[in-house]
Write a protein that holds these residues in place. Structure first.
Motif, PDB file in Angstrom:
ATOM      1  N   MET A   1       0.842  -1.189   0.000  1.00 44.77           N
ATOM      2  CA  MET A   1       0.000   0.000   0.000  1.00 44.77           C
ATOM      3  C   MET A   1       0.881   1.244   0.000  1.00 44.77           C
ATOM      4  N   ALA A   2       0.512   2.233  -0.825  1.00 42.07           N
ATOM      5  CA  ALA A   2       1.326   3.429  -0.944  1.00 42.07           C
ATOM      6  C   ALA A   2       0.450   4.630  -1.258  1.00 42.07           C
ATOM      7  N   THR A   3       0.991   5.802  -0.969  1.00 44.29           N
ATOM      8  CA  THR A   3       0.353   7.049  -1.371  1.00 44.29           C
ATOM      9  C   THR A   3       1.061   7.525  -2.623  1.00 44.29           C
ATOM     10  N   LEU A   4       0.322   7.674  -3.692  1.00 45.57           N
ATOM     11  CA  LEU A   4       0.878   7.973  -5.001  1.00 45.57           C
ATOM     12  C   LEU A   4       0.330   9.275  -5.554  1.00 45.57           C
ATOM     13  N   VAL A   5       1.182  10.007  -6.264  1.00 47.61           N
ATOM     14  CA  VAL A   5       0.724  11.126  -7.082  1.00 47.61           C
ATOM     15  C   VAL A   5       0.968  10.732  -8.533  1.00 47.61           C
ATOM     16  N   LEU A   6      -0.087  10.697  -9.309  1.00 49.30           N
ATOM     17  CA  LEU A   6      -0.033  10.238 -10.699  1.00 49.30           C
ATOM     18  C   LEU A   6      -0.202  11.429 -11.634  1.00 49.30           C
ATOM     19  N   LYS A   7       0.808  11.673 -12.461  1.00 48.91           N
ATOM     20  CA  LYS A   7       0.739  12.721 -13.481  1.00 48.91           C
ATOM     21  C   LYS A   7       0.635  12.050 -14.845  1.00 48.91           C
ATOM     22  N   VAL A   8      -0.368  12.451 -15.626  1.00 49.16           N
ATOM     23  CA  VAL A   8      -0.585  11.868 -16.951  1.00 49.16           C
ATOM     24  C   VAL A   8      -0.377  12.950 -18.010  1.00 49.16           C
ATOM     25  N   SER A   9       0.390  12.628 -19.023  1.00 46.08           N
ATOM     26  CA  SER A   9       0.611  13.564 -20.125  1.00 46.08           C
ATOM     27  C   SER A   9      -0.708  13.926 -20.791  1.00 46.08           C
ATOM     28  N   GLY A  10      -0.882  15.202 -21.094  1.00 45.35           N
ATOM     29  CA  GLY A  10      -2.092  15.634 -21.776  1.00 45.35           C
ATOM     30  C   GLY A  10      -2.241  15.035 -23.164  1.00 45.35           C
ATOM     31  N   VAL A  11      -1.137  14.595 -23.753  1.00 44.37           N
ATOM     32  CA  VAL A  11      -1.208  13.962 -25.078  1.00 44.37           C
ATOM     33  C   VAL A  11      -2.109  12.732 -25.039  1.00 44.37           C
ATOM     34  N   ALA A  12      -2.109  12.035 -23.917  1.00 44.38           N
ATOM     35  CA  ALA A  12      -2.940  10.832 -23.789  1.00 44.38           C
ATOM     36  C   ALA A  12      -4.421  11.147 -23.898  1.00 44.38           C
ATOM     37  N   PHE A  13      -4.794  12.395 -23.628  1.00 42.17           N
ATOM     38  CA  PHE A  13      -6.199  12.786 -23.639  1.00 42.17           C
ATOM     39  C   PHE A  13      -6.614  13.461 -24.943  1.00 42.17           C
ATOM     40  N   GLU A  14      -5.730  13.463 -25.922  1.00 41.83           N
ATOM     41  CA  GLU A  14      -6.082  14.058 -27.203  1.00 41.83           C
ATOM     42  C   GLU A  14      -6.905  13.069 -28.018  1.00 41.83           C
ATOM     43  N   ASP A  15      -7.886  13.580 -28.704  1.00 39.69           N
ATOM     44  CA  ASP A  15      -8.827  12.728 -29.434  1.00 39.69           C
ATOM     45  C   ASP A  15      -8.223  12.302 -30.763  1.00 39.69           C
ATOM     46  N   ARG A  16      -7.362  11.282 -30.689  1.00 38.27           N
ATOM     47  CA  ARG A  16      -6.662  10.792 -31.872  1.00 38.27           C
ATOM     48  C   ARG A  16      -6.858   9.288 -31.971  1.00 38.27           C
ATOM     49  N   PRO A  17      -7.975   8.855 -32.556  1.00 41.04           N
ATOM     50  CA  PRO A  17      -8.279   7.411 -32.628  1.00 41.04           C
ATOM     51  C   PRO A  17      -7.205   6.611 -33.341  1.00 41.04           C
ATOM     52  N   ASP A  18      -6.435   7.270 -34.236  1.00 37.59           N
ATOM     53  CA  ASP A  18      -5.378   6.552 -34.949  1.00 37.59           C
ATOM     54  C   ASP A  18      -4.286   6.079 -34.007  1.00 37.59           C
ATOM     55  N   LEU A  19      -4.168   6.712 -32.821  1.00 28.64           N
ATOM     56  CA  LEU A  19      -3.102   6.348 -31.896  1.00 28.64           C
ATOM     57  C   LEU A  19      -3.546   5.378 -30.813  1.00 28.64           C
ATOM     58  N   HIS A  20      -4.654   5.658 -30.155  1.00 30.54           N
ATOM     59  CA  HIS A  20      -4.973   4.832 -28.986  1.00 30.54           C
ATOM     60  C   HIS A  20      -6.462   4.694 -28.726  1.00 30.54           C
ATOM     61  N   GLY A  21      -7.305   4.867 -29.729  1.00 32.21           N
ATOM     62  CA  GLY A  21      -8.728   4.625 -29.545  1.00 32.21           C
ATOM     63  C   GLY A  21      -9.517   5.835 -29.114  1.00 32.21           C
ATOM     64  N   GLY A  22      -8.886   6.994 -29.041  1.00 33.87           N
ATOM     65  CA  GLY A  22      -9.614   8.200 -28.734  1.00 33.87           C
ATOM     66  C   GLY A  22      -9.610   8.562 -27.260  1.00 33.87           C
ATOM     67  N   GLN A  23      -9.990   9.792 -27.017  1.00 30.87           N
ATOM     68  CA  GLN A  23      -9.962  10.352 -25.670  1.00 30.87           C
ATOM     69  C   GLN A  23     -10.827   9.566 -24.691  1.00 30.87           C
ATOM     70  N   GLU A  24     -12.042   9.226 -25.099  1.00 33.25           N
ATOM     71  CA  GLU A  24     -12.951   8.524 -24.196  1.00 33.25           C
ATOM     72  C   GLU A  24     -12.413   7.152 -23.818  1.00 33.25           C
ATOM     73  N   ASP A  25     -11.874   6.442 -24.807  1.00 32.36           N
ATOM     74  CA  ASP A  25     -11.338   5.109 -24.539  1.00 32.36           C
ATOM     75  C   ASP A  25     -10.197   5.184 -23.539  1.00 32.36           C
ATOM     76  N   TYR A  26      -9.270   6.134 -23.746  1.00 36.11           N
ATOM     77  CA  TYR A  26      -8.136   6.229 -22.825  1.00 36.11           C
ATOM     78  C   TYR A  26      -8.589   6.636 -21.431  1.00 36.11           C
ATOM     79  N   ALA A  27      -9.515   7.587 -21.357  1.00 38.28           N
ATOM     80  CA  ALA A  27      -9.998   8.034 -20.043  1.00 38.28           C
ATOM     81  C   ALA A  27     -10.625   6.871 -19.279  1.00 38.28           C
ATOM     82  N   ARG A  28     -11.376   6.026 -19.975  1.00 39.23           N
ATOM     83  CA  ARG A  28     -11.987   4.860 -19.304  1.00 39.23           C
ATOM     84  C   ARG A  28     -10.916   3.882 -18.847  1.00 39.23           C
TER      85      ARG A  28
END
Length: 243
Positions: A1-28
């Motif tokens: 068990m740990a206390t974590l601070v998670l930073k996610v690159s904003g690029v992951a939230f860009e709506d680019r289905p060609d890369l990773h299925g789109g913003q909604e898919d990554y957010a889920r």
């Protein structure tokens, strides 16, 4: 068990289905990973960057004549949108979290003590989301900071990062701080694997840092659990800690 601070690159939230299925898919998928981590007993705070939208917006504003301080707020605006998307995904996944992005560290810490996952955000000139993650980690005496970046770790050079060769599996804080000092220009929209404020803060507090690619959510839990082991030899990622 740990206390974590998670930073996610904003690029992951860009709506680019060609890369990773789109913003909604990554957010889920991110929400599902956070759910897995909290179920394992980890306490998590989250912050999201502004991504390439932030950099493009800042560049445009600067070319149009806006001074750097005001231009930097456009990057924060992009991060705010991503923070709200993250909150929507967390709430949709049944994860107790802050209803709105939180700007005050004391409020975010109180949310964690109440069993919530806070999503941090703020219009702090000169502080990137990297720095916010590192400084909040210091504030709550976190066990680990995790950055999900555009690259899967720290490399000796840009050429090696592009080719994926000679990735550092482990790196001392002082060496990452030196690299950040050399390559982070400290201008709005600039991008290095970690900014110099964050690198120096983590070096001072000796809080370990795990850097990996934002796509690697399926191995995130195992990497976090191995972050404090004597040897960190994952297929991706760099662990940064004190000598």
């Amino acid at each position: 068990m740990a206390t974590l601070v998670l930073k996610v690159s904003g690029v992951a939230f860009e709506d680019r289905p060609d890369l990773h299925g789109g913003q909604e898919d990554y957010a889920r998928r991110l929400a599902a990973s956070i759910s897995e981590l909290t179920a394992a007993g980890h306490n998590i705070a989250l912050t999201i960057g502004g991504g390439s939208l932030a950099r493009r917006s800042i560049d445009r504003a600067r070319r149009l004549g806006l001074e750097p301080v005001r231009a930097s707020y456009l990057g924060a605006d992009a991060g705010l949108m991503n923070a709200r998307i993250a909150i929507a995904a967390l709430r949709g996944g049944g994860i107790p979290c802050s209803a709105e992005p939180i700007t005050a560290f004391d409020a975010a810490a109180e949310a964690m003590r109440s069993g919530l996952t806070p999503v941090l955000f703020g219009y702090w000139h000169g502080l990137t989301s990297d720095a916010v993650a590192a400084l909040f980690a210091s504030y709550i005496a976190a066990d680990l900071v995790v950055k999900l970046s555009q690259i899967d770790g720290v490399y000796p050079s840009d050429h090696e990062a592009k080719s994926g060769t000679n990735r550092h599996s482990c790196l001392p804080h002082r060496e990452l701080a030196h690299l950040a000092l050399e390559f982070d220009s400290r201008t709005p929209g600039a991008s290095f694997v970690l900014d110099v404020v964050a690198a120096k803060s983590l070096a001072d507090t000796k809080i370990p840092l795990l850097i990996d690619h934002w796509r690697h959510l399926n191995t995130l839990k195992s990497a976090i659990e191995r972050a404090h082991s004597a040897s960190f030899e994952e297929e991706s990622g760099t662990i940064v800690r004190s000598d």
